[in-house]
Write an enzyme that holds these catalytic residues in place. Structure first.
Site, PDB file in Angstrom:
ATOM      1  N   GLU A   1      86.388  61.273  31.070  1.00 18.00           N
ATOM      2  CA  GLU A   1      87.788  60.887  31.262  1.00 18.00           C
ATOM      3  C   GLU A   1      88.081  60.526  32.720  1.00 18.00           C
ATOM      4  O   GLU A   1      88.921  59.672  32.987  1.00 18.00           O
ATOM      5  CB  GLU A   1      88.725  61.998  30.777  1.00 18.00           C
ATOM      6  CG  GLU A   1      88.518  63.318  31.494  1.00 18.00           C
ATOM      7  CD  GLU A   1      89.413  64.449  30.954  1.00 18.00           C
ATOM      8  OE1 GLU A   1      90.174  64.217  30.006  1.00 18.00           O
ATOM      9  OE2 GLU A   1      89.334  65.559  31.501  1.00 18.00           O
TER      10      GLU A   1
ATOM     11  N   HIS B   1      92.871  68.312  16.424  1.00 16.95           N
ATOM     12  CA  HIS B   1      93.128  68.436  17.853  1.00 16.95           C
ATOM     13  C   HIS B   1      94.299  69.378  18.078  1.00 16.95           C
ATOM     14  O   HIS B   1      95.390  69.158  17.551  1.00 16.95           O
ATOM     15  CB  HIS B   1      93.436  67.060  18.466  1.00 16.95           C
ATOM     16  CG  HIS B   1      93.559  67.100  19.962  1.00 16.95           C
ATOM     17  ND1 HIS B   1      94.577  66.497  20.660  1.00 16.95           N
ATOM     18  CD2 HIS B   1      92.774  67.692  20.894  1.00 16.95           C
ATOM     19  CE1 HIS B   1      94.407  66.715  21.964  1.00 16.95           C
ATOM     20  NE2 HIS B   1      93.322  67.423  22.131  1.00 16.95           N
ATOM     21  N   HIS B   2      94.055  70.431  18.840  1.00 15.85           N
ATOM     22  CA  HIS B   2      95.107  71.373  19.187  1.00 15.85           C
ATOM     23  C   HIS B   2      95.235  71.428  20.704  1.00 15.85           C
ATOM     24  O   HIS B   2      94.556  72.229  21.356  1.00 15.85           O
ATOM     25  CB  HIS B   2      94.769  72.777  18.667  1.00 15.85           C
ATOM     26  CG  HIS B   2      94.745  72.874  17.169  1.00 15.85           C
ATOM     27  ND1 HIS B   2      94.177  73.946  16.514  1.00 15.85           N
ATOM     28  CD2 HIS B   2      95.224  72.055  16.205  1.00 15.85           C
ATOM     29  CE1 HIS B   2      94.314  73.772  15.193  1.00 15.85           C
ATOM     30  NE2 HIS B   2      94.928  72.625  14.987  1.00 15.85           N
ATOM     31  N   GLU B   3      96.059  70.569  21.261  1.00 13.28           N
ATOM     32  CA  GLU B   3      96.333  70.635  22.707  1.00 13.28           C
ATOM     33  C   GLU B   3      97.473  71.622  22.892  1.00 13.28           C
ATOM     34  O   GLU B   3      98.578  71.397  22.404  1.00 13.28           O
ATOM     35  CB  GLU B   3      96.722  69.251  23.238  1.00 13.28           C
ATOM     36  CG  GLU B   3      97.204  69.244  24.685  1.00 13.28           C
ATOM     37  CD  GLU B   3      96.195  69.847  25.659  1.00 13.28           C
ATOM     38  OE1 GLU B   3      95.128  69.264  25.843  1.00 13.28           O
ATOM     39  OE2 GLU B   3      96.490  70.942  26.220  1.00 13.28           O
TER      40      GLU B   3
ATOM     41  N   GLU C   1      84.279  71.446  27.150  1.00 18.99           N
ATOM     42  CA  GLU C   1      84.294  70.580  28.331  1.00 18.99           C
ATOM     43  C   GLU C   1      83.887  71.471  29.505  1.00 18.99           C
ATOM     44  O   GLU C   1      82.734  71.865  29.599  1.00 18.99           O
ATOM     45  CB  GLU C   1      85.686  69.973  28.479  1.00 18.99           C
ATOM     46  CG  GLU C   1      85.772  68.889  29.529  1.00 18.99           C
ATOM     47  CD  GLU C   1      87.207  68.502  29.796  1.00 18.99           C
ATOM     48  OE1 GLU C   1      87.456  67.318  29.981  1.00 18.99           O
ATOM     49  OE2 GLU C   1      88.082  69.398  29.849  1.00 18.99           O
TER      50      GLU C   1
ATOM     51  N   GLU D   1      87.101  71.392  36.961  1.00 17.88           N
ATOM     52  CA  GLU D   1      86.892  69.940  37.045  1.00 17.88           C
ATOM     53  C   GLU D   1      86.803  69.450  38.488  1.00 17.88           C
ATOM     54  O   GLU D   1      87.729  68.842  39.019  1.00 17.88           O
ATOM     55  CB  GLU D   1      87.978  69.232  36.224  1.00 17.88           C
ATOM     56  CG  GLU D   1      87.870  69.646  34.754  1.00 17.88           C
ATOM     57  CD  GLU D   1      88.980  69.095  33.859  1.00 17.88           C
ATOM     58  OE1 GLU D   1      89.721  68.202  34.307  1.00 17.88           O
ATOM     59  OE2 GLU D   1      89.097  69.583  32.719  1.00 17.88           O
TER      60      GLU D   1
ATOM     61  N   HIS E   1      88.374  72.275  25.279  1.00 22.74           N
ATOM     62  CA  HIS E   1      88.509  71.600  26.577  1.00 22.74           C
ATOM     63  C   HIS E   1      89.358  72.478  27.492  1.00 22.74           C
ATOM     64  O   HIS E   1      90.133  73.292  27.019  1.00 22.74           O
ATOM     65  CB  HIS E   1      89.132  70.218  26.387  1.00 22.74           C
ATOM     66  CG  HIS E   1      88.109  69.199  25.987  1.00 22.74           C
ATOM     67  ND1 HIS E   1      87.941  68.001  26.643  1.00 22.74           N
ATOM     68  CD2 HIS E   1      87.160  69.232  25.012  1.00 22.74           C
ATOM     69  CE1 HIS E   1      86.946  67.333  26.071  1.00 22.74           C
ATOM     70  NE2 HIS E   1      86.454  68.048  25.079  1.00 22.74           N
ATOM     71  N   GLU E   2      89.174  72.295  28.793  1.00 20.87           N
ATOM     72  CA  GLU E   2      89.761  73.222  29.780  1.00 20.87           C
ATOM     73  C   GLU E   2      89.465  74.649  29.303  1.00 20.87           C
ATOM     74  O   GLU E   2      90.359  75.478  29.153  1.00 20.87           O
ATOM     75  CB  GLU E   2      91.279  73.017  29.959  1.00 20.87           C
ATOM     76  CG  GLU E   2      91.661  71.639  30.443  1.00 20.87           C
ATOM     77  CD  GLU E   2      91.591  70.594  29.324  1.00 20.87           C
ATOM     78  OE1 GLU E   2      91.986  70.928  28.200  1.00 20.87           O
ATOM     79  OE2 GLU E   2      91.124  69.471  29.588  1.00 20.87           O
TER      80      GLU E   2
HETATM   81  C1  NOJ Z   1      92.206  66.791  28.514  1.00 21.61           C
HETATM   82  C2  NOJ Z   1      90.989  66.651  27.673  1.00 21.61           C
HETATM   83  O1  NOJ Z   1      89.820  66.852  28.437  1.00 21.61           O
HETATM   84  C3  NOJ Z   1      91.003  65.280  27.048  1.00 21.61           C
HETATM   85  O2  NOJ Z   1      89.809  65.051  26.338  1.00 21.61           O
HETATM   86  C4  NOJ Z   1      92.212  65.164  26.167  1.00 21.61           C
HETATM   87  O3  NOJ Z   1      92.272  63.854  25.676  1.00 21.61           O
HETATM   88  C5  NOJ Z   1      93.488  65.483  26.934  1.00 21.61           C
HETATM   89  N1  NOJ Z   1      93.353  66.706  27.658  1.00 21.61           N
HETATM   90  C6  NOJ Z   1      94.683  65.626  25.999  1.00 21.61           C
HETATM   91  O4  NOJ Z   1      94.546  66.762  25.213  1.00 21.61           O
HETATM   92 CA    CA Z   2      89.815  67.910  30.760  1.00 18.51          CA
END
Ligand code: NOJ
Ligand code: CA
Length: 676
Positions: free
Chosen positions: A483, A377-379, A477, A176, A458-459
């Site tokens: 964002e 969503h799996h963060e 991403e 990023e 993402h990431e």
């Molecule tokens: C970073 C992601 O790019 C974003 O889209 C997300 O909302 C946040 N992380 C939380 O998971």
């Molecule tokens: Ca991100």
């Protein structure tokens, strides 16, 4: 004087040994690109590339450094070679174009060490009309059973002076970064795709394809314009493979103009065909969600008074999606683990149940009744082993609830992925683009595919075209997305999205999350964009899932712009870059899949410009109604002028050229509908 002569003699000898003797060569189907393999007096192998008789890649070394064995790079001899040609067409289940031609000449050259252990490897080169890919193919052999690869000694010695567009590798913020434009000779260590424009105007993209069970390749500059592979680190070695194995393809896309890079299918062609069979269960679609309000800090991922993922709020988004024909609703913050400092505590995430204020079964049923699907969503916050332990149960829960797209997340600084091989074992640190993560991604993809679930990471690990083989890896991403316009200083400047088209997007689709028609981030921060440009992003930045990212109330205030967002397609019959220059502007036309409707998206850097786009791509003998959303008079990416947009209609046909004025930081979006 004699010192000078000696130095001259030395240089001559050095030049002679660097050139070596040609041992094999292969050319592109049209003959314009030629690749040559040389062995020098030390038995060191190198390749070089010419186009139209001019050298683009000077002799560049190949080889490996191992942790558990002697390096493999000298005393080599050629033990055999073969060539073959291939020409076929294949279909993408979804994508920028339905049909892709795969046309190349291939050289396989076999090398063996002259002494010691007589270790062997093949170099495979595939040369297309628009570039080449090459990889190491290391056969099974008693003297090299396990290869602990510390470094791959692949070089790219760019011959003509070139300008580079690049982001740094191995820095804390993963992928990023804003793109830098510098002479190639000033690049430090860069990620791929790395884009180059030579003094003569040739465009090159250096990248890799089919990154499977291997570490991502970065490019470290040595002397002058020589770039060297720098594999992403791993615990304890970047790559460990058992023979036989192949490396990812190292790729060089070559084009006379910037558009040619964008329209190339080289990366996809270098990947293996679809292994999932029929994936019609994945539906390219637009989606909405609480996402932007979380980034604006109006709502929170955490439970409590600001919690975004509540039953009531999600119902509101399901209604909004259903009313406007959007298929997906993304709900971040639906599961336990977000309260407190989630960045630092990925081990607290539970992906197998919802928070008490989020009634998953009720919402699923409610959405299903309206033809809407929740997006999971799996963060992980990088507690990746912890996530893997829950993976099957988590995906079962999704599948049970009609969730067929899951957004995954790996938020943490680079090199801080947490790996724990046994429940009480030590925590090892890995990199997002390391070999261990490539295996992790594979596990997720395969577990998801079994349940007919698509993944948007993402990431992520960089895209290397694996969507051809696993078409459920639909987007990711892997760059500074929208964002940053919510909370970063600086936000994404006008040239950023244009740079993405010619760099990051050459790798594959991006979940940029366009459509912020309010053009405003947190605390009133202006987004450096015009309104028309937000619409153009849906066409210019390709992804089969596109977020309609702004708040419903903001779309209500911009009904005209919202109409385009409702109309724009996400899956394409064909795509064509009409005009553009790296980092300056891009105008792309795409035909909606299964339809005669075309769209054009044009995005601009900070300098206003006039475009004249030929409409020769339209069907013959057909008149089209062009619905044009363009920057209005005096529009600009700053202040109130960023909202100035004109919508107009014209009748056009393929013999016309469309003149468009793009404001600084502006853009234009066009929908072309055949009229009777
Ligand atoms: C970073 C992601 O790019 C974003 O889209 C997300 O909302 C946040 N992380 C939380 O998971
Ligand atoms: Ca991100």
């Amino acid at each position: 004087m004699s010192g000078l002569i000696a130095a001259g003699l030395f240089l001559m000898l050095a030049a002679w040994s660097a050139h070596g003797a040609e041992v094999a060569k292969v050319a592109s189907p049209n003959g314009r690109i030629e690749v040559q393999l040389d062995l020098d007096g030390d038995g060191r192998l190198s390749y070089s590339v010419q186009r139209d008789g001019k050298r683009i890649i000077a002799p560049s070394h190949l080889g490996f450094i191992f942790r558990n064995a002697r390096q493999l790079l000298r005393n080599l001899s050629l033990s055999g070679q073969s060539t073959r040609s291939h020409d076929s067409h294949w279909e993408q289940p979804w994508g920028e174009r339905r049909v892709i031609r795969d046309h190349y000449n291939e050289l396989r050259a076999q090398f063996v060490e002259k002494d010691h252990d007589r270790r062997r490897f093949d170099m495979v080169f595939r040369v297309f009309d628009d570039g080449l890919g090459f990889r190491y193919d290391v056969p099974e052999q008693a003297t090299l059973r396990e290869a602990q690869i510390v470094q791959e000694l692949t070089e790219f010695a760019i011959e003509p002076a070139a300008t580079a567009w690049w982001i740094p590798a191995l820095q804390w913020n993963r992928e990023e970064y804003l793109y830098q434009r510098t002479p190639l000779a000033e690049v430090g260590i860069a990620q791929t795709p790395l884009t180059l424009r030579t003094e003569g105007g040739l465009h090159l993209s250096l990248h890799e394809a089919a990154l499977i069970d291997y570490a991502g390749m970065n490019l470290q500059r040595g002397e002058g314009q020589v770039l060297r592979a720098a594999l992403t680190p791993g615990s304890p070695t970047p790559v460990v493979r058992t023979t036989p194995f192949v490396t990812p393809w190292r790729s060089i896309t070559i084009s006379d103009d910037a558009a040619g890079l964008v329209d190339s299918n080289l990366i996809l062609n270098l990947n293996e065909p679809n292994r999932l069979g029929d994936v019609s269960w994945f539906k390219p679609a637009k989606y909405v969600g609480v996402w932007w309000s979380l980034h604006l800090d109006q709502q929170s991922w955490a439970t409590g008074p600001k919690h975004g993922a509540t039953t009531e709020n999600t119902r509101r988004y399901i209604d909004f999606a259903a009313e406007n024909g959007f298929r997906g609703v993304l709900v971040e913050g639906w599961n336990p683990g977000w309260d407190g400092d989630w960045f630092a505590n990925g081990w607290g995430f539970d992906f197998t149940r919802a928070t008490p204020d989020f009634d998953l079964p009720a919402l699923t049923a409610y959405a299903a009744g309206k033809g809407v699907h929740l997006i999971g969503h799996h963060e992980t916050a990088c507690a990746v082993s912890h996530y893997e332990r829950q993976l099957d149960k988590a995906l079962d829960l999704d599948a049970q609830h009609g969730i067929d797209v899951v957004k995954t997340g790996y938020v943490c600084d680079a090199g801080q992925i947490e790996r724990q091989d046994t429940p009480d074992g030590p925590i090892l640190r890995e990199w997002h683009e390391g070999q261990w993560m490539s295996r992790h991604n594979q596990r997720v993809l395969e577990a998801a595919a079994k349940r007919h679930i698509a993944i948007n990471s993402h990431e992520p690990m960089k895209d290397t075209g694996l969507r051809r083989t696993w078409p459920n890896w639909v987007s990711r991403e892997g760059a500074r997305g929208m964002e940053y316009n919510a909370w970063a200083q600086p936000p994404n400047p006008p040239e950023h999205a244009v740079n993405l088209v010619y760099t990051r997007l050459l790798a594959g689709p991006m979940d940029y999350t366009p459509g912020i028609v309010s053009l405003t981030g947190r605390n009133g921060q202006e987004i450096p964009s015009t309104l028309a440009r937000q619409l153009a992003l849906y066409v210019a930045i390709y992804s089969p899932i596109q977020m309609v990212a702004d708040l419903p109330e903001h779309y209500a205030q911009h009904a005209e712009a919202f109409q385009f967002i409702k109309d724009v397609a996400v899956d394409w019959e064909q795509s064509q870059t009409l005009a553009g220059e790296v980092g300056e502007y891009a105008a792309i036309a795409r035909q909606q899949r299964g339809s005669d409707i075309w769209f054009i998206g044009a995005i601009n850097d900070r300098h206003a410009r006039d475009l004249k786009l030929s409409l020769g791509f339209l069907a013959p003998n057909t008149r089209y109604r062009a619905e044009i959303y363009r920057d209005g008079e005096g529009a600009n990416w700053q202040g109130e002028a960023r909202f100035r947009m004109t919508r107009e209609q014209r009748t056009v046909s393929r013999s016309d050229a469309l003149s468009l004025w793009l404001a600084g930081g502006g853009g234009a979006a066009v929908r072309l509908v055949p009229v009777k």
